[in-house]
Design an enzyme around this catalytic site. Structure first.
Site, PDB file in Angstrom:
ATOM      1  N   ASP A  20      39.239  33.531  52.882  1.00 25.80           N
ATOM      2  CA  ASP A  20      40.519  33.878  52.259  1.00 25.80           C
ATOM      3  C   ASP A  20      41.692  33.207  52.976  1.00 25.80           C
ATOM      4  O   ASP A  20      41.611  32.936  54.167  1.00 25.80           O
ATOM      5  CB  ASP A  20      40.678  35.411  52.276  1.00 25.80           C
ATOM      6  CG  ASP A  20      41.702  35.893  51.266  1.00 25.80           C
ATOM      7  OD1 ASP A  20      42.148  35.086  50.412  1.00 25.80           O
ATOM      8  OD2 ASP A  20      42.075  37.080  51.332  1.00 25.80           O
ATOM      9  N   ASN A  22      43.511  30.379  51.634  1.00 24.67           N
ATOM     10  CA  ASN A  22      43.741  28.972  51.294  1.00 24.67           C
ATOM     11  C   ASN A  22      45.133  28.758  50.713  1.00 24.67           C
ATOM     12  O   ASN A  22      45.832  27.809  51.057  1.00 24.67           O
ATOM     13  CB  ASN A  22      42.731  28.484  50.245  1.00 24.67           C
ATOM     14  CG  ASN A  22      41.322  28.444  50.777  1.00 24.67           C
ATOM     15  OD1 ASN A  22      41.097  28.619  51.972  1.00 24.67           O
ATOM     16  ND2 ASN A  22      40.353  28.229  49.898  1.00 24.67           N
ATOM     17  N   HIS A  37      42.633  24.847  48.971  1.00 25.11           N
ATOM     18  CA  HIS A  37      41.227  24.948  48.571  1.00 25.11           C
ATOM     19  C   HIS A  37      40.457  23.709  49.015  1.00 25.11           C
ATOM     20  O   HIS A  37      39.322  23.796  49.483  1.00 25.11           O
ATOM     21  CB  HIS A  37      41.099  25.104  47.049  1.00 25.11           C
ATOM     22  CG  HIS A  37      41.711  26.373  46.517  1.00 25.11           C
ATOM     23  ND1 HIS A  37      41.575  27.573  47.151  1.00 25.11           N
ATOM     24  CD2 HIS A  37      42.467  26.625  45.409  1.00 25.11           C
ATOM     25  CE1 HIS A  37      42.216  28.511  46.462  1.00 25.11           C
ATOM     26  NE2 HIS A  37      42.769  27.954  45.410  1.00 25.11           N
ATOM     27  N   ASN A  68      38.470  36.508  40.072  1.00 31.40           N
ATOM     28  CA  ASN A  68      39.271  35.292  40.237  1.00 31.40           C
ATOM     29  C   ASN A  68      39.572  34.570  38.919  1.00 31.40           C
ATOM     30  O   ASN A  68      40.441  33.689  38.865  1.00 31.40           O
ATOM     31  CB  ASN A  68      38.622  34.317  41.233  1.00 31.40           C
ATOM     32  CG  ASN A  68      38.750  34.751  42.683  1.00 31.40           C
ATOM     33  OD1 ASN A  68      37.904  34.437  43.521  1.00 31.40           O
ATOM     34  ND2 ASN A  68      39.815  35.479  43.019  1.00 31.40           N
ATOM     35  N   TRP A  69      38.898  34.960  37.817  1.00 33.73           N
ATOM     36  CA  TRP A  69      39.220  34.380  36.503  1.00 33.73           C
ATOM     37  C   TRP A  69      40.648  34.729  36.090  1.00 33.73           C
ATOM     38  O   TRP A  69      41.220  34.081  35.223  1.00 33.73           O
ATOM     39  CB  TRP A  69      38.266  34.903  35.427  1.00 33.73           C
ATOM     40  CG  TRP A  69      36.834  34.502  35.622  1.00 33.73           C
ATOM     41  CD1 TRP A  69      35.830  35.309  36.060  1.00 33.73           C
ATOM     42  CD2 TRP A  69      36.237  33.228  35.376  1.00 33.73           C
ATOM     43  NE1 TRP A  69      34.644  34.611  36.115  1.00 33.73           N
ATOM     44  CE2 TRP A  69      34.871  33.324  35.696  1.00 33.73           C
ATOM     45  CE3 TRP A  69      36.733  31.991  34.930  1.00 33.73           C
ATOM     46  CZ2 TRP A  69      33.983  32.261  35.574  1.00 33.73           C
ATOM     47  CZ3 TRP A  69      35.848  30.924  34.807  1.00 33.73           C
ATOM     48  CH2 TRP A  69      34.497  31.068  35.132  1.00 33.73           C
ATOM     49  N   ARG A  71      43.237  34.353  37.746  1.00 33.92           N
ATOM     50  CA  ARG A  71      44.223  33.410  38.312  1.00 33.92           C
ATOM     51  C   ARG A  71      44.690  32.453  37.238  1.00 33.92           C
ATOM     52  O   ARG A  71      44.045  32.296  36.206  1.00 33.92           O
ATOM     53  CB  ARG A  71      43.578  32.642  39.465  1.00 33.92           C
ATOM     54  CG  ARG A  71      43.257  33.558  40.614  1.00 33.92           C
ATOM     55  CD  ARG A  71      42.894  32.778  41.840  1.00 33.92           C
ATOM     56  NE  ARG A  71      42.650  33.716  42.946  1.00 33.92           N
ATOM     57  CZ  ARG A  71      42.659  33.389  44.212  1.00 33.92           C
ATOM     58  NH1 ARG A  71      42.886  32.138  44.564  1.00 33.92           N
ATOM     59  NH2 ARG A  71      42.445  34.285  45.145  1.00 33.92           N
TER      60      ARG A  71
HETATM   61  C1  IPE Z   1      38.249  37.265  47.583  1.00 38.99           C
HETATM   62  O1  IPE Z   1      39.515  36.766  47.864  1.00 38.99           O
HETATM   63  C2  IPE Z   1      37.456  36.263  46.809  1.00 38.99           C
HETATM   64  C3  IPE Z   1      37.074  35.033  47.502  1.00 38.99           C
HETATM   65  C4  IPE Z   1      37.297  34.744  48.757  1.00 38.99           C
HETATM   66  C5  IPE Z   1      36.371  34.086  46.701  1.00 38.99           C
HETATM   67  P1  IPE Z   1      40.762  37.096  46.941  1.00 38.99           P
HETATM   68  O2  IPE Z   1      41.932  36.492  47.618  1.00 38.99           O
HETATM   69  O3  IPE Z   1      40.499  36.690  45.549  1.00 38.99           O
HETATM   70  O4  IPE Z   1      40.810  38.697  47.015  1.00 38.99           O
HETATM   71  P2  IPE Z   1      42.025  39.685  46.758  1.00 38.99           P
HETATM   72  O5  IPE Z   1      42.470  39.449  45.349  1.00 38.99           O
HETATM   73  O6  IPE Z   1      43.089  39.337  47.736  1.00 38.99           O
HETATM   74  O7  IPE Z   1      41.470  41.056  46.992  1.00 38.99           O
HETATM   75  C1  IPE Z   2      40.559  32.090  49.004  1.00 38.77           C
HETATM   76  O1  IPE Z   2      41.891  31.765  49.201  1.00 38.77           O
HETATM   77  C2  IPE Z   2      39.869  31.133  48.059  1.00 38.77           C
HETATM   78  C3  IPE Z   2      39.495  31.715  46.760  1.00 38.77           C
HETATM   79  C4  IPE Z   2      39.677  32.945  46.399  1.00 38.77           C
HETATM   80  C5  IPE Z   2      38.877  30.805  45.811  1.00 38.77           C
HETATM   81  P1  IPE Z   2      43.016  32.328  48.270  1.00 38.77           P
HETATM   82  O2  IPE Z   2      43.191  31.397  47.118  1.00 38.77           O
HETATM   83  O3  IPE Z   2      42.741  33.739  47.905  1.00 38.77           O
HETATM   84  O4  IPE Z   2      44.305  32.245  49.195  1.00 38.77           O
HETATM   85  P2  IPE Z   2      45.457  33.309  49.330  1.00 38.77           P
HETATM   86  O5  IPE Z   2      44.821  34.638  49.598  1.00 38.77           O
HETATM   87  O6  IPE Z   2      46.199  33.307  48.051  1.00 38.77           O
HETATM   88  O7  IPE Z   2      46.275  32.827  50.483  1.00 38.77           O
HETATM   89 MG    MG Z   3      43.255  35.552  48.680  1.00 37.08          MG
END
Ligand code: IPE
Ligand code: IPE
Ligand code: MG
Length: 250
Positions: A20, A22, A37, A68-69, A71
Site C-alpha cells: 500500500d 503507491n 504503481h 479496487n474496481w 477506482r
Molecule cells: C488494499 O489497499 C489493496 C491492495 C494493496 C491491492 P487499498 O489501498 O485498496 O485499501 P484501502 O481502500 O485503503 O482499505
Molecule cells: C496500493 O497503493 C496499490 C494498489 C491498491 C493497487 P495505493 O494505490 O492504494 O496507494 P495509496 O494508498 O492511494 O497511497
Molecule cells: Mg491504498
C-alpha cells in the site's frame, strides 16, 4: 548469540503483504498515481528476491482487491496493463529461479488476454519446487470464504456430503492456498492498520506488522526488518537484522 547460530527454522514460512501507498508516494513527488504503481513493481522484485534467498516457503502479495474496481476507470485500466506487462516480462525470470507463480482471486472478471497470460504463467511454473509466489488479484477474503462455502453446499446438494461432515478442516480444503501453511507474518506498508478484506481465514494466527514505509520504498532491508521483528516476537529473544541476512544463500 553468534550470527551462525540463528536457524532458518525461526523464520516465517508464509509471508503475506498488503502493498500500500503507491499513490501517496507518487503524489508527494508531484507525479501521477500510476508512477507509484510502476515504481512498486521494483519493490515487488526486491521483495521476491530477498524472500527466496532467505528460503521462505511462500509469499502472497495483494495486487488488486475486489474493491479496487471502484477506482477511476483509467487507473484500473493502467493497473491491468501493468499486470499484463509484468506477467510477460517477469515470469521467465521467476521460472529460471525455480519459483512457482499462482494467482488467487476471481480471475473470471479479467479480460481474456489477461486470463490467458495468467494461465500461461501458472502452467510454465507449475512444477517448480522453490518458493511459491501467490498474487492476489480481484481477491477478497469474504469472496474466498464464500466460494469455499458454495463448493461445499454444492456437494451437499449432490448428496456427496452431509452438513455434519462440514468442519473447519473440510472448509480449509476449499479456501485458497489450502496446500500451504497459514500465513504467519502479515506486512502492510504505508501506515494503514487494517486488513482491507485481504486473507481472512488464512490470517487467523498471523503476526501483524505495520510499517509507515510506502510500498515503492520497500526493499531488502525493510523485509529483513519485518522478519527480525517477527522472530523476536515469536521466539522472545533478541536477534538482529544482520543475523537474518546471514541466512541468505550467497
Ligand atoms: C488494499 O489497499 C489493496 C491492495 C494493496 C491491492 P487499498 O489501498 O485498496 O485499501 P484501502 O481502500 O485503503 O482499505
Ligand atoms: C496500493 O497503493 C496499490 C494498489 C491498491 C493497487 P495505493 O494505490 O492504494 O496507494 P495509496 O494508498 O492511494 O497511497
Ligand atoms: Mg491504498
Amino acid at each position: 548469540m553468534q550470527d551462525s547460530q540463528l536457524s532458518s527454522e525461526v523464520l516465517p514460512q508464509h509471508i503475506a503483504i498488503i502493498m500500500d501507498g503507491n499513490g501517496r508516494w507518487a503524489k508527494e513527488r508531484g507525479k501521477p498515481r500510476v508512477f507509484g504503481h510502476k515504481k512498486g513493481v521494483d519493490a515487488v522484485r526486491k521483495t521476491i528476491t530477498t524472500a527466496a534467498k532467505l528460503g521462505i516457503k511462500a509469499v502472497t502479495l495483494f495486487a488488486f482487491s475486489s474493491e479496487n474496481w471502484r477506482r477511476p476507470e483509467d487507473e484500473v485500466g493502467l493497473l491491468m496493463e501493468l499486470f499484463i506487462t509484468v506477467l510477460s516480462s517477469e515470469v521467465k525470470r521467476l521460472h529460471k529461479n525455480n519459483l512457482r507463480l499462482r494467482i488467487i482471486g476471481d480471475v473470471s472478471r479479467f479480460n481474456p488476454r489477461l486470463q490467458r497470460k495468467i494461465e500461461q504463467a501458472e502452467e510454465l511454473t507449475r512444477h517448480n519446487t522453490g518458493m511459491v509466489l501467490n498474487v492476489a488479484a480481484n481477491y477478497g477474503g469474504k469472496w474466498d470464504i464464500t466460494q469455499a462455502a458454495k463448493q461445499l453446499a454444492q456437494q451437499v446438494a449432490n448428496g456427496e456430503l452431509t452438513p455434519e461432515d462440514i468442519d473447519e478442516s473440510k472448509m480449509a480444503q476449499y479456501i485458497s492456498m489450502s496446500d500451504l501453511p497459514d500465513v504467519d507474518l502479515l506486512i502492510r506498508t504505508s501506515g494503514e492498520c487494517r486488513i482491507s478484506n485481504f486473507l481472512l481465514w488464512q490470517l487467523a494466527y498471523a503476526e501483524m506488522y505495520f510499517t509507515p514505509v510506502y510500498w515503492p520504498e520497500f526493499g531488502e532491508d525493510s523485509l529483513v526488518e519485518a522478519i527480525s521483528w517477527f522472530v523476536n516476537r515469536e521466539r522472545r529473544f533478541g536477534c538482529t537484522g544482520e543475523q537474518i541476512k546471514a541466512l541468505m544463500e550467497k
